[in-house]
Write a protein that holds these residues in place. Structure first.
Motif, PDB file in Angstrom:
ATOM      1  N   PHE B 398       4.235 -33.038  14.367  1.00 48.24           N
ATOM      2  CA  PHE B 398       5.273 -32.848  15.373  1.00 48.24           C
ATOM      3  C   PHE B 398       6.647 -32.707  14.726  1.00 48.24           C
ATOM      4  N   LEU B 399       6.973 -33.628  13.815  1.00 46.81           N
ATOM      5  CA  LEU B 399       8.305 -33.569  13.206  1.00 46.81           C
ATOM      6  C   LEU B 399       8.475 -32.319  12.352  1.00 46.81           C
ATOM      7  N   LEU B 401       7.129 -29.439  12.855  1.00 48.25           N
ATOM      8  CA  LEU B 401       7.351 -28.311  13.749  1.00 48.25           C
ATOM      9  C   LEU B 401       8.731 -28.383  14.395  1.00 48.25           C
ATOM     10  N   LEU B 402       9.145 -29.599  14.703  1.00 47.81           N
ATOM     11  CA  LEU B 402      10.478 -29.762  15.296  1.00 47.81           C
ATOM     12  C   LEU B 402      11.533 -29.247  14.323  1.00 47.81           C
ATOM     13  N   PHE B 405      11.414 -25.459  14.147  1.00 44.39           N
ATOM     14  CA  PHE B 405      12.014 -24.807  15.314  1.00 44.39           C
ATOM     15  C   PHE B 405      13.524 -24.715  15.167  1.00 44.39           C
ATOM     16  N   GLN B 406      14.116 -25.711  14.520  1.00 37.28           N
ATOM     17  CA  GLN B 406      15.560 -25.676  14.318  1.00 37.28           C
ATOM     18  C   GLN B 406      15.962 -24.527  13.405  1.00 37.28           C
ATOM     19  N   THR B 409      12.510 -20.036  15.065  1.00 35.85           N
ATOM     20  CA  THR B 409      11.568 -20.231  16.172  1.00 35.85           C
ATOM     21  C   THR B 409      10.263 -19.483  15.955  1.00 35.85           C
ATOM     22  N   VAL B 410      10.336 -18.331  15.311  1.00 32.99           N
ATOM     23  CA  VAL B 410       9.113 -17.559  15.095  1.00 32.99           C
ATOM     24  C   VAL B 410       8.159 -18.351  14.205  1.00 32.99           C
ATOM     25  N   ALA B 412       8.067 -21.546  13.776  1.00 31.48           N
ATOM     26  CA  ALA B 412       7.531 -22.697  14.507  1.00 31.48           C
ATOM     27  C   ALA B 412       6.412 -22.270  15.445  1.00 31.48           C
ATOM     28  N   ALA B 413       6.615 -21.163  16.129  1.00 29.01           N
ATOM     29  CA  ALA B 413       5.606 -20.731  17.100  1.00 29.01           C
ATOM     30  C   ALA B 413       4.301 -20.366  16.408  1.00 29.01           C
ATOM     31  N   PHE B 414       4.401 -19.622  15.304  1.00 25.83           N
ATOM     32  CA  PHE B 414       3.175 -19.260  14.601  1.00 25.83           C
ATOM     33  C   PHE B 414       2.477 -20.494  14.043  1.00 25.83           C
ATOM     34  N   ALA B 416       2.598 -23.435  15.127  1.00 32.55           N
ATOM     35  CA  ALA B 416       2.049 -24.283  16.189  1.00 32.55           C
ATOM     36  C   ALA B 416       0.685 -23.793  16.669  1.00 32.55           C
ATOM     37  N   THR B 417       0.370 -22.519  16.437  1.00 36.61           N
ATOM     38  CA  THR B 417      -0.968 -22.069  16.829  1.00 36.61           C
ATOM     39  C   THR B 417      -2.040 -22.812  16.029  1.00 36.61           C
ATOM     40  N   VAL B 419      -2.279 -25.787  15.707  1.00 36.84           N
ATOM     41  CA  VAL B 419      -2.667 -26.956  16.492  1.00 36.84           C
ATOM     42  C   VAL B 419      -3.839 -26.614  17.413  1.00 36.84           C
TER      43      VAL B 419
END
Lengths: 642, 519
Positions: B398-399, B401-402, B405-406, B409-410, B412-414, B416-417, B419
């Motif tokens: 989580f951290l 990815l957090l 994201f800062q 964002t791209v 982070a989004a990729f 996060a998949t 997960v």
């Protein structure tokens, strides 16, 4: 008091799970049932404390994650919204716990089953009492875990395991959206605590957030990302495929998790975030349209299914669609109202269906039922109550909540509100039709079960019927009694739900034309009459109709081919890609990497000399080459030696 | 802080154990038994010291603590310099904690050359702890590379059928990387005139040189991590290694790469780290998605978990190079958590491997019936690996990815998949091994966990859940060090951005484009 709501189920879970053997089945059942009943009583006390007067508050428990300026606590937020959810969760859960004592009496893993139910209850309570997005996420995934464990409870069955994994993974797709929404919230507000977010939301109404290289209206983006999470959990169109399969789980699970509580978490999430959604009108339009389409599509599928539980599952999905389009037109109170009444009558229908299944020796196919209404009269009567409430017949709970939703949608006076209204009316017609189709096919007509099954048919024991009576009471009275509190002129919500003056569709809903108010009942009655025509007076008619509209029936019967589409697009391709990449590892990376290096160095070694052999020499050689290569490159590039 | 050479004791206590084991004589069985007990006691003593260190560690300070310094090779200016900050302290603790677990895990499964095996593990422990304590770059290098030798032997001597190939692949990969690192360290020595790590951090070299040196150390750490595409040694090494070897490999050895990034890349080459961050992000995303998909189709339990390790390490590299508080702390936490969870998962594989002697997933199935305790424990670690909130696996992911994201964002989004895919492959593994009908007669007869196995796994279960609910017990010790690291990093990057000649920047940038093809 809120501690007495949240923690008894956790303690009960731990006791029953860890010491199930020494407690024995009876002990485990006693512990878990008392855990949730204590929680239910405490919730009701809290409801009168907080909702009927007084204000919300938050109890801090302990710090959770701290990293720089990101800090999150374990906390219990008690306000009107969470108190309503607590009551729904704990009351339905208590009924289901007690019912399970009877329903699962032939199973060998009773303690495990009861403990999972308690675990679910705990996670769901953590979800609704969260005061920040991370704890909500904890509850969100926690209920997903409990759902996974309970769908796959009969873990010898392949289909149950497949359904369990499907539920978890599809939900993870939603969670992916929720997580991104959480990150975006933090990026915008610098906090994920609800109080901070909601206070600052009005000021952020015009801010933008960069996402994927584009500037987006920040609150709309957050609203949409959170809604993806809500879609997963609440089985909205697109992420709904797991819900029907989840019926593989034992019926009490379907009643508790996949009808009354967990699937409404998405509705709760949007309602909780009303102070944010109010400033994200585009997100609300999306919520409305998705909700309306879900209500319609799910109802069409429900018309054609034969598995008694799947029919009810699709009806759940359809009703969730109603709740969402209510949220979309800012009628949050109406959505919560329907959430509450639906919890009662849908749990009643599911547990009633469970009672039928129990009586029919675990048969779920309605084609093999029929002619049993006089053998299990109490169940039959209770199913009627549930169906009347579901179809929104006057004075039953669903009548009040469904009508206010449709009226609010109409009163929104927007294209999406109108769209939702007509989709809702169409879904109402189908709801009435399939509900009575279910009643008629299950209880009436000639018995279609085998003689052996028919001779076994018996009414359920009191331990199963008792909870049904509690739920039936709710299904009859909840609408009438709580109308004022949820959607009246002086609704109880205060700060828990925020509606901008211009969006106040609930107030507007009280002033819609007469025909709008009466249309749902009329359409419901037509649906019931049609079902009577099809399944009682002219039993040949269904087959003839199916033949006439074959392509349409194929589409509906196969659930609009969502499963097939996803299977081809995502599941199969993932496995194919996995195989491809694995080959890449072996054929490309290794061939040109270590194996290649080894091969080359072997050849060189063989060429150069035979006085050294073995691996050490190869390493040394590779090492030398690398060192020389690097040094020369380095010197060349920087123009300076050591 | 005090005169007592705590870190040296912890580092060399295992070697003392080795010496004593060497002295054991007599009948083979007796020797084996005594060697086992000796190794266990030694590692437990070391653990006791490590716990003592954890308790004595001052969380309010970001400085190196328990430092020791003496001249080692004075003419060359090499020093024996040890010390730990919040970051390395954790890894010392992790190494000290996993070694007794490994020794206990090998209690019955290792039948040949027990004495040598135990010695190898103690030597390994010495090198591992040394790596994390060393504050002199050459000393670090010695320990860092020293680790290879016992590990190479553990895989090569006590491994499975293709052990030689795997050991060799492992050695070749890691050695290639480390040659480059040695070059980098020597260059630094020539340039700055010292091998002292704190001094090197305070005096970063010029930007051009940083870029080269960064690449050189990156090669070494990326292999250790392992990052895509230099990860292919890991599945083979895991598959062939004995259970304990896999545990220590996944639990500690992989973390040396991440530790290297935190101790060398980020603080010593801050500008280069910033420059190459997109490359690392690209590789991390590929690692997360690519290896998750590969894990989905594995038929071998250990291979599947090995590939999942690569994916999980992707979150670590991602987090570290975001150079944000959340990202770096998330990366560190993820390493700690992965050390526990994947170590435990390999132990779980070991449990059934000991009974049925196969790692093939299809040979199991339905064992929840005969092994309910095992099923529960395995489920908890599966959920930890999936990153369920409430387990330690969640916090790190989580951290990271957090933080991502800062920054982007791209990315982070990729990432996060991963997960979603993580849930798919782990639950599929669990389903095929534990659930389903009991189709294999021999698997259906396996006995449940015995007392030794429970003693091994139960503490890890507790830790995984505890860290999941209350990660601050670790975070508060790490935080000041991370803050210091990042303050330093930002100062360097900030001042460099002002002073740097723009043309030169472009020229270098173009040259690097070839290297950093990802972005």
């Amino acid at each position: 008091m809120e501690l007495l709501v949240v923690f008894p189920p956790l303690i009960a879970f731990l006791l029953a799970f860890l010491f199930g053997k020494s407690l024995g089945d009876k002990g485990a059942q006693l512990v878990t049932c008392s855990g949730v009943i204590i929680a239910a009583i405490s919730s009701i006390v809290l409801f009168f404390d907080v909702a009927m007067g007084g204000h919300g508050y938050t109890t801090l428990l302990a710090p959770w994650v701290t990293s720089g300026d990101f800090s999150v606590n374990w906390a219990l937020k008690v306000d009107q919204l969470s108190v309503v959810m607590m009551c729904v969760i704990t009351i339905v859960s208590s009924c289901v716990h007690v019912y399970s004592v009877g329903y699962m009496s032939h199973d060998d893993a009773k303690a495990r089953f009861m403990s999972y139910l308690s675990l679910f209850t705990f996670a769901m309570l953590m979800l609704v009492t969260a005061d920040n997005l991370l704890q909500l996420f904890f509850g969100w995934e926690g209920v997903g875990l409990a759902s996974y464990l309970l769908i796959g409870f009969w873990n010898q069955k392949h289909s149950a395991n497949a359904a369990a994994i499907k539920a978890f993974v599809v939900n993870r797709v939603g969670d992916f959206g929720l997580a991104l929404g959480l990150f975006a919230t933090f990026a915008l507000f610098g906090s994920i605590e609800f109080t901070t977010i909601f206070e600052e939301a009005p000021e952020m109404a015009d801010s933008v957030l960069s996402f994927f290289g584009h500037e987006f209206h920040a609150l709309t983006l957050i609203g949409l990302l959170l809604f993806i999470g809500a879609m997963g959990k609440s089985a909205q169109l697109g992420l709904h495929t797991w819900l029907p399969d989840a019926m593989e789980g034992p019926t009490p699970v379907s009643a508790l998790i996949h009808a009354a509580t967990m699937v409404t978490a998405g509705v709760f999430l949007v309602a909780r975030f009303s102070p944010l959604y109010e400033y994200a009108p585009t997100a609300l339009i999306v919520v409305t349209v998705v909700g309306a389409c879900t209500a319609f599509v799910a109802a069409t599928i429900g018309l054609t299914q034969f598995d008694i539980k799947r029919v009810i599952a699709y009806s759940t999905m359809s009703q969730l669609g109603y709740m969402f389009f209510a949220l979309g037109v800012s009628a949050y109170g109406a959505a919560m109202f329907h959430l509450m009444t639906h919890a009662f009558f849908k749990a009643l229908l599911f547990l009633g269906a469970g009672s039928v299944i129990h009586a029919m020796s675990d048969e779920q196919d309605m084609r093999k039922m029929g002619g049993i209404y006089n053998k299990i009269p109490i169940t039959y009567a209770l199913m009627w109550i549930g169906s009347l409430a579901l179809a929104g017949m006057p004075f039953f709970a669903g009548y009040y909540s469904k009508d206010i939703i449709l009226e609010a949608a109409f009163a929104d006076h927007s294209w999406w509100g109108e769209f939702a209204f007509w989709m809702g009316i169409a879904a109402a017609l189908m709801t009435a039709f399939y509900s009575w189709r279910l009643l008629f096919m299950t209880f009436h007509g000639k018995p279609r079960a085998s003689k052996k099954v028919m001779s076994h048919i018996h009414e359920s024991p009191p331990v199963m019927l008792g909870p049904l009576f509690v739920l039936a009471t709710g299904a009859v009275l909840a609408g009438f009694v709580f109308y004022e509190a949820f959607v009246g002129h002086h609704a109880m919500w205060h700060e828990a739900i925020k509606v901008l003056e211009a969006n106040d569709t609930i107030t507007a809903a009280h002033h819609v034309p007469f025909w709008v108010k009466k249309l749902p009942i009329g359409i419901g009655l037509i649906g019931i009459a049609l079902a009577y025509l099809f399944y009682i007076s002219k039993p040949k008619l269904p087959e003839a109709t199916v033949k006439r509209v074959k392509p349409l029936h194929t589409l509906l019967f196969n659930k609009w081919f969502f499963d097939e589409l996803y299977d081809a697009a995502f599941v199969k391709s993932s496995f194919k890609l996995g195989k491809l990449f694995w080959c890449t590892d072996k054929q490309v990376v290794d061939r040109f990497g270590p194996d290649g290096a080894a091969g080359t160095s072997n050849k060189i070694a063989a060429l150069l000399s035979r006085f050294q052999s073995g691996y050490v020499f190869q390493y040394a050689l590779v090492m030398m080459i690398a060192v020389i290569g690097l040094i020369s490159w380095f010197v060349f590039k920087t123009g300076q030696g050591f | 802080m005090f005169d007592f050479p705590l870190l040296s004791i912890m580092t060399f206590l295992p070697l003392a154990g080795v010496l004593i084991i060497l002295l054991i004589r007599g009948d083979e069985k007796v020797v084996a038994q005594n060697a086992k007990y000796m190794a266990l006691y030694t590692s437990l003593f070391t653990l006791a010291f490590a716990v003592f260190m954890y308790l004595k560690f001052d969380p309010s300070s970001a400085d190196f603590q328990f430092t020791e310094q003496s001249n080692w090779l004075a003419p060359l200016g090499l020093k024996y310099h040890l010390g730990v900050d919040g970051i390395s302290m954790l890894f010392v603790l992790l190494s000290a904690a996993l070694t007794p677990v490994c020794i206990l895990a090998s209690w019955e499964s290792i039948k040949k050359r027990v004495k040598e095996y135990m010695m190898a593990f103690l030597v390994l422990e010495c090198f591992m702890i040394g790596t994390f304590c060393a504050l002199d770059s050459i000393l670090f290098y010695v320990f860092f590379e020293g680790v290879l030798i016992p590990m190479f032997l553990i895989i090569g001597v006590w491994g499975g059928e293709r052990r030689v190939y795997s050991a060799y692949k492992f050695f070749l990969y890691t050695l290639l990387g480390s040659v480059l690192m040695l070059l980098a360290l020597l260059t630094l020595y020539v340039q700055v005139g010292t091998t002292d790590i704190p001094t090197l951090i305070e005096n970063p070299v010029a930007r051009d040189l940083q870029l080269w040196l960064w690449l050189a150390v990156f090669a070494s750490f990326a292999v250790k991590m392992p990052m895509w595409p230099v990860h292919t040694w890991l599945p083979d090494a895991h598959v062939e290694a004995p259970t304990a070897g896999s545990v220590i490999l996944a639990g500690v050895l992989l973390k040396m790469g991440g530790y290297g990034f935190l101790r060398f890349s980020l603080p010593m080459f801050p500008e280069a780290s910033e420059f190459f961050a997109p490359l690392v992000f690209g590789l991390s995303i590929v690692a997360i998605i690519y290896t998750s998909l590969v894990a989905l189709v594995q038929e071998d339990m250990k291979k599947l978990i090995a590939y999942s390790s690569v994916a999980h390490m992707g979150f670590v590299t991602l987090g570290i190079f975001t150079a944000t508080r959340y990202g770096v702390e998330g990366g560190i936490f993820q390493m700690l958590s992965h050390g526990l969870i994947s170590g435990a998962l390999f132990l779980c594989v070991g449990v059934v491997y000991d009974r049925l002697h196969t790692r093939e997933i299809a040979r199991y199935g339905g064992i929840v019936k005969n092994m309910p305790k095992y099923a529960t424990v395995f489920m908890i670690f599966t959920l930890g690996s999936v990153g369920l909130p409430g387990t330690s696996g969640f916090v790190g992911e989580f951290l990271s990815l957090l933080g991502a994201f800062q920054v982007n964002t791209v990315v982070a989004a990729f990432a996060a998949t991963g997960v979603i895919l993580g849930a798919a492959y782990m639950l599929l593994l669990y389903r095929r091994v534990v659930f389903g009908p009991q189709e294999n007669k021999d698997a259906a007869k396996m006995p449940d966990l015995n007392k030794r196995e429970i003693a091994l796994l139960a503490p890890i279960v507790v830790l995984v859940l505890w860290l999941g609910v209350s990660p601050n017990i670790v975070m508060e010790k790490v935080s000041p060090s991370v803050e210091k690291l990042l303050t330093h990093y930002e100062e360097q990057v900030g001042s460099a951005a002002q002073s740097n000649d723009l043309d030169e920047l472009h020229e270098m940038g173009e040259a690097e484009m070839l290297e950093g093809g990802e972005e």
